[in-house]
Design a protein around this motif. Structure first.
Motif, mmCIF file in Angstrom:
data_model
loop_
_atom_site.group_PDB
_atom_site.id
_atom_site.type_symbol
_atom_site.label_atom_id
_atom_site.label_comp_id
_atom_site.label_asym_id
_atom_site.label_seq_id
_atom_site.Cartn_x
_atom_site.Cartn_y
_atom_site.Cartn_z
ATOM 1 N N LEU A 42 0.796 -1.053 -0.093
ATOM 2 C CA LEU A 42 0.492 0.022 -0.362
ATOM 3 C C LEU A 42 0.890 1.143 -0.551
ATOM 4 C CD1 LEU A 42 -2.632 1.084 0.285
ATOM 5 C CD2 LEU A 42 -2.168 1.027 2.867
ATOM 6 N N THR A 43 0.792 2.116 -1.026
ATOM 7 C CA THR A 43 1.722 3.397 -1.403
ATOM 8 C C THR A 43 0.725 4.580 -0.620
ATOM 9 O OG1 THR A 43 2.999 2.481 -2.795
ATOM 10 C CG2 THR A 43 2.912 4.615 -2.105
ATOM 11 N N ILE A 44 1.397 5.218 0.249
ATOM 12 C CA ILE A 44 0.287 7.179 0.168
ATOM 13 C C ILE A 44 0.846 7.784 0.252
ATOM 14 C CG2 ILE A 44 -0.811 7.927 1.997
ATOM 15 C CD1 ILE A 44 -1.177 4.890 3.348
ATOM 16 N N GLU A 45 0.552 9.251 -0.763
ATOM 17 C CA GLU A 45 0.922 10.071 -0.598
ATOM 18 C C GLU A 45 0.177 11.134 0.063
ATOM 19 O OE1 GLU A 45 2.239 10.981 -4.768
ATOM 20 O OE2 GLU A 45 3.523 9.243 -5.186
ATOM 21 N N ALA A 46 0.947 11.924 0.481
ATOM 22 C CA ALA A 46 0.064 12.490 1.647
ATOM 23 C C ALA A 46 1.374 14.286 1.101
ATOM 24 C CB ALA A 46 0.942 12.717 2.704
ATOM 25 N N GLU A 47 0.665 15.814 1.649
ATOM 26 C CA GLU A 47 1.186 16.613 1.078
ATOM 27 C C GLU A 47 0.561 17.611 2.562
ATOM 28 O OE1 GLU A 47 -1.454 19.052 -2.378
ATOM 29 O OE2 GLU A 47 0.658 17.402 -3.645
ATOM 30 N N ARG A 91 6.058 17.431 0.179
ATOM 31 C CA ARG A 91 5.526 15.895 -0.512
ATOM 32 C C ARG A 91 6.193 14.539 0.306
ATOM 33 N NH1 ARG A 91 5.704 19.580 -4.991
ATOM 34 N NH2 ARG A 91 3.859 20.130 -5.633
ATOM 35 N N SER A 92 5.195 13.886 1.007
ATOM 36 C CA SER A 92 5.555 13.061 1.642
ATOM 37 C C SER A 92 5.496 11.178 0.677
ATOM 38 C CB SER A 92 5.739 13.287 2.948
ATOM 39 O OG SER A 92 4.245 12.894 3.144
ATOM 40 N N ARG A 93 5.554 10.380 1.498
ATOM 41 C CA ARG A 93 5.153 8.737 0.286
ATOM 42 C C ARG A 93 5.845 7.588 1.783
ATOM 43 N NH1 ARG A 93 8.299 8.263 -4.107
ATOM 44 N NH2 ARG A 93 6.273 9.998 -4.885
ATOM 45 N N PHE A 94 4.483 7.109 1.690
ATOM 46 C CA PHE A 94 4.667 5.993 2.353
ATOM 47 C C PHE A 94 4.686 4.854 1.988
ATOM 48 C CE2 PHE A 94 2.909 10.351 5.194
ATOM 49 C CZ PHE A 94 4.536 10.314 5.545
ATOM 50 N N SER A 95 5.021 3.500 2.196
ATOM 51 C CA SER A 95 5.087 2.441 1.731
ATOM 52 C C SER A 95 4.840 1.223 3.135
ATOM 53 C CB SER A 95 5.668 1.736 0.782
ATOM 54 O OG SER A 95 6.199 2.505 -0.401
ATOM 55 N N PHE A 96 4.021 0.920 2.511
ATOM 56 C CA PHE A 96 3.257 -0.225 4.201
ATOM 57 C C PHE A 96 3.337 -1.685 3.389
ATOM 58 C CE2 PHE A 96 1.233 4.257 5.218
ATOM 59 C CZ PHE A 96 1.922 4.046 6.188
ATOM 60 N N ALA A 97 4.042 -2.922 3.785
ATOM 61 C CA ALA A 97 4.011 -4.614 3.168
ATOM 62 C C ALA A 97 2.704 -4.771 4.467
ATOM 63 C CB ALA A 97 5.185 -4.465 3.394
ATOM 64 N N LYS A 98 1.992 -5.840 3.445
ATOM 65 C CA LYS A 98 1.247 -6.168 3.754
ATOM 66 C C LYS A 98 0.340 -5.400 4.734
ATOM 67 C CE LYS A 98 3.425 -10.906 2.612
ATOM 68 N NZ LYS A 98 4.228 -11.694 2.620
ATOM 69 N N PRO A 99 -0.112 -4.836 4.558
ATOM 70 C CA PRO A 99 -1.175 -4.074 5.369
ATOM 71 C C PRO A 99 -2.370 -5.002 6.039
ATOM 72 C CG PRO A 99 -1.643 -2.860 3.157
ATOM 73 C CD PRO A 99 -0.222 -3.542 3.531
ATOM 74 N N ASN A 100 -2.424 -4.961 7.443
ATOM 75 C CA ASN A 100 -3.572 -5.469 7.703
ATOM 76 C C ASN A 100 -4.906 -4.155 7.720
ATOM 77 O OD1 ASN A 100 -5.368 -7.368 8.174
ATOM 78 N ND2 ASN A 100 -3.898 -7.780 10.487
ATOM 79 N N VAL A 101 -5.150 -3.909 6.413
ATOM 80 C CA VAL A 101 -6.574 -2.736 6.267
ATOM 81 C C VAL A 101 -7.591 -3.854 5.565
ATOM 82 C CG1 VAL A 101 -5.150 -1.431 7.048
ATOM 83 C CG2 VAL A 101 -5.160 -1.517 4.657
ATOM 84 N N THR A 102 -8.266 -3.129 5.356
ATOM 85 C CA THR A 102 -9.862 -3.539 4.424
ATOM 86 C C THR A 102 -9.611 -2.965 3.155
ATOM 87 O OG1 THR A 102 -10.991 -1.764 5.119
ATOM 88 C CG2 THR A 102 -11.363 -4.038 5.802
ATOM 89 N N ARG A 103 -9.542 -3.753 1.717
ATOM 90 C CA ARG A 103 -9.903 -3.494 1.089
ATOM 91 C C ARG A 103 -9.775 -1.818 0.490
ATOM 92 N NH1 ARG A 103 -5.964 -6.404 -2.843
ATOM 93 N NH2 ARG A 103 -5.883 -8.356 -1.891
ATOM 94 N N ASN A 104 -11.504 -1.490 0.603
ATOM 95 C CA ASN A 104 -12.104 -0.398 0.782
ATOM 96 C C ASN A 104 -11.689 0.857 2.155
ATOM 97 O OD1 ASN A 104 -13.100 -1.289 2.669
ATOM 98 N ND2 ASN A 104 -15.296 -1.240 1.980
ATOM 99 N N LEU A 105 -10.364 0.842 2.246
ATOM 100 C CA LEU A 105 -10.332 1.902 3.491
ATOM 101 C C LEU A 105 -11.260 2.408 4.375
ATOM 102 C CD1 LEU A 105 -6.771 2.637 1.046
ATOM 103 C CD2 LEU A 105 -6.576 0.948 2.656
ATOM 104 N N ILE A 106 -11.698 2.054 4.606
ATOM 105 C CA ILE A 106 -13.062 2.530 4.908
ATOM 106 C C ILE A 106 -12.793 2.627 6.834
ATOM 107 C CG2 ILE A 106 -15.709 3.135 5.801
ATOM 108 C CD1 ILE A 106 -16.336 2.289 3.715
ATOM 109 N N GLY A 107 -12.195 3.649 7.194
ATOM 110 C CA GLY A 107 -12.076 3.698 9.149
ATOM 111 C C GLY A 107 -10.610 3.883 8.320
ATOM 112 N N ALA A 108 -9.864 3.621 7.936
ATOM 113 C CA ALA A 108 -8.682 3.457 8.040
ATOM 114 C C ALA A 108 -7.966 5.161 8.032
ATOM 115 C CB ALA A 108 -7.683 2.796 6.790
ATOM 116 N N PHE A 109 -6.656 5.416 8.817
ATOM 117 C CA PHE A 109 -5.680 6.607 8.623
ATOM 118 C C PHE A 109 -4.663 6.801 8.677
ATOM 119 C CE2 PHE A 109 -9.969 6.924 10.639
ATOM 120 C CZ PHE A 109 -10.657 8.376 10.597
ATOM 121 N N LEU A 110 -4.036 7.706 8.104
ATOM 122 C CA LEU A 110 -2.917 7.565 8.223
ATOM 123 C C LEU A 110 -2.209 8.851 9.503
ATOM 124 C CD1 LEU A 110 0.437 7.103 7.223
ATOM 125 C CD2 LEU A 110 -0.437 8.540 5.524
ATOM 126 N N VAL A 111 -1.411 8.371 10.448
ATOM 127 C CA VAL A 111 -1.476 9.313 11.658
ATOM 128 C C VAL A 111 0.357 9.786 11.834
ATOM 129 C CG1 VAL A 111 -1.559 9.145 14.572
ATOM 130 C CG2 VAL A 111 -3.013 7.688 13.156
#
Length: 130
Positions: A42-47, A91-111
Protein backbone atom coordinates in the motif's frame (compact mmCIF):
# COMPACT_ATOMS: atom_id res chain seq x y z
CA UNK A 1 11.70 62.74 -36.55
CA UNK A 2 12.07 64.01 -33.01
CA UNK A 3 9.86 63.52 -30.02
CA UNK A 4 9.27 66.08 -27.32
CA UNK A 5 9.81 64.51 -23.95
CA UNK A 6 8.19 67.35 -22.03
CA UNK A 7 4.76 66.53 -23.39
CA UNK A 8 4.81 62.96 -22.12
CA UNK A 9 4.45 62.46 -18.42
CA UNK A 10 5.29 59.17 -16.87
CA UNK A 11 3.09 57.91 -14.13
CA UNK A 12 5.07 56.46 -11.25
CA UNK A 13 4.45 52.77 -10.70
CA UNK A 14 2.33 52.07 -7.66
CA UNK A 15 4.16 50.04 -5.05
CA UNK A 16 2.96 46.48 -5.07
CA UNK A 17 1.48 45.16 -1.83
CA UNK A 18 1.91 41.60 -3.04
CA UNK A 19 5.45 40.42 -2.58
CA UNK A 20 5.00 37.75 -5.25
CA UNK A 21 5.29 35.01 -2.66
CA UNK A 22 2.58 32.37 -2.58
CA UNK A 23 0.70 32.23 0.71
CA UNK A 24 -0.25 28.84 2.09
CA UNK A 25 -2.92 27.75 4.52
CA UNK A 26 -2.08 25.19 7.18
CA UNK A 27 -3.56 21.91 5.98
CA UNK A 28 -2.71 18.36 5.09
CA UNK A 29 -4.22 15.96 2.60
CA UNK A 30 -3.75 12.59 0.97
CA UNK A 31 -2.95 13.02 -2.71
CA UNK A 32 -2.61 9.36 -3.74
CA UNK A 33 -3.48 5.92 -2.38
CA UNK A 34 -2.36 2.94 -4.43
CA UNK A 35 -2.73 -0.70 -3.44
CA UNK A 36 -0.72 -3.25 -5.43
CA UNK A 37 -2.45 -6.64 -4.94
CA UNK A 38 0.37 -8.61 -6.62
CA UNK A 39 3.07 -7.41 -4.24
CA UNK A 40 0.67 -6.69 -1.34
CA UNK A 41 1.95 -3.12 -0.91
CA UNK A 42 0.00 0.00 0.00
CA UNK A 43 1.55 3.30 -1.11
CA UNK A 44 0.26 6.60 0.27
CA UNK A 45 1.33 10.06 -0.86
CA UNK A 46 0.50 13.01 1.37
CA UNK A 47 1.04 16.77 1.32
CA UNK A 48 1.49 18.95 4.39
CA UNK A 49 1.44 22.75 4.12
CA UNK A 50 2.35 25.28 6.79
CA UNK A 51 1.06 28.82 7.04
CA UNK A 52 3.14 31.88 7.90
CA UNK A 53 2.67 31.48 11.66
CA UNK A 54 4.79 28.47 12.57
CA UNK A 55 7.01 25.64 11.37
CA UNK A 56 5.57 22.11 11.49
CA UNK A 57 8.00 19.38 12.57
CA UNK A 58 6.45 15.96 11.88
CA UNK A 59 7.97 12.90 13.57
CA UNK A 60 8.50 10.91 10.40
CA UNK A 61 9.82 7.87 12.28
CA UNK A 62 6.59 7.54 14.28
CA UNK A 63 4.14 7.58 11.32
CA UNK A 64 1.55 4.79 11.49
CA UNK A 65 -1.34 3.41 9.46
CA UNK A 66 -4.32 2.82 11.73
CA UNK A 67 -7.62 1.05 11.17
CA UNK A 68 -9.58 0.26 14.29
CA UNK A 69 -7.16 -1.31 16.77
CA UNK A 70 -4.72 -2.41 14.02
CA UNK A 71 -1.59 -0.27 13.72
CA UNK A 72 1.08 -0.72 11.03
CA UNK A 73 4.45 1.02 10.60
CA UNK A 74 5.71 1.90 7.11
CA UNK A 75 8.44 -0.18 5.49
CA UNK A 76 9.68 2.75 3.37
CA UNK A 77 9.32 6.43 4.06
CA UNK A 78 10.29 9.45 1.98
CA UNK A 79 9.73 13.18 2.44
CA UNK A 80 11.09 16.24 0.65
CA UNK A 81 12.30 17.82 3.89
CA UNK A 82 12.42 17.02 7.57
CA UNK A 83 10.46 20.13 8.58
CA UNK A 84 7.65 22.03 6.92
CA UNK A 85 8.92 25.62 6.84
CA UNK A 86 6.66 28.67 7.04
CA UNK A 87 4.60 29.20 3.86
CA UNK A 88 5.74 25.99 2.21
CA UNK A 89 4.57 22.56 1.13
CA UNK A 90 6.20 19.19 1.76
CA UNK A 91 5.30 16.01 -0.10
CA UNK A 92 5.83 12.62 1.50
CA UNK A 93 5.40 8.99 0.48
CA UNK A 94 4.80 5.97 2.71
CA UNK A 95 4.93 2.30 1.69
CA UNK A 96 3.32 -0.37 3.84
CA UNK A 97 4.05 -4.07 3.24
CA UNK A 98 1.16 -6.46 3.84
CA UNK A 99 -1.08 -3.87 5.50
CA UNK A 100 -3.76 -5.41 7.64
CA UNK A 101 -6.55 -3.11 6.38
CA UNK A 102 -9.68 -3.65 4.34
CA UNK A 103 -9.48 -3.10 0.58
CA UNK A 104 -12.01 -0.25 0.58
CA UNK A 105 -9.94 1.59 3.28
CA UNK A 106 -13.03 2.73 5.17
CA UNK A 107 -11.99 3.75 8.67
CA UNK A 108 -8.26 3.74 7.81
CA UNK A 109 -6.16 6.72 8.87
CA UNK A 110 -2.58 7.81 8.34
CA UNK A 111 -1.38 9.21 11.67
CA UNK A 112 1.55 11.64 11.59
CA UNK A 113 2.68 12.83 15.04
CA UNK A 114 4.15 16.31 15.44
CA UNK A 115 7.46 16.52 17.35
CA UNK A 116 7.36 18.21 20.79
CA UNK A 117 3.57 18.50 20.61
CA UNK A 118 0.56 16.48 21.69
CA UNK A 119 -1.24 17.15 18.41
CA UNK A 120 -1.18 14.69 15.52
CA UNK A 121 -2.14 14.91 11.88
CA UNK A 122 -4.76 12.26 11.06
CA UNK A 123 -5.51 11.81 7.39
CA UNK A 124 -8.45 9.72 6.28
CA UNK A 125 -7.57 7.46 3.38
CA UNK A 126 -11.14 7.49 2.09
CA UNK A 127 -12.15 10.93 0.84
CA UNK A 128 -11.26 13.74 -1.60
CA UNK A 129 -8.16 13.02 -3.66
CA UNK A 130 -6.71 14.28 -6.94
Amino acid sequence: YFRKFESQTKKPAAPSTDSGKKRYVRRSRVSLVHFDPKKDYLTIEAEITADSKEIIRPSWDRVRLKQGSKVTAPVKLWSERKDVQKDSLVRSRFSFAKPNVTRNLIGAFLVIPIANDTRTISLSLKGDRL
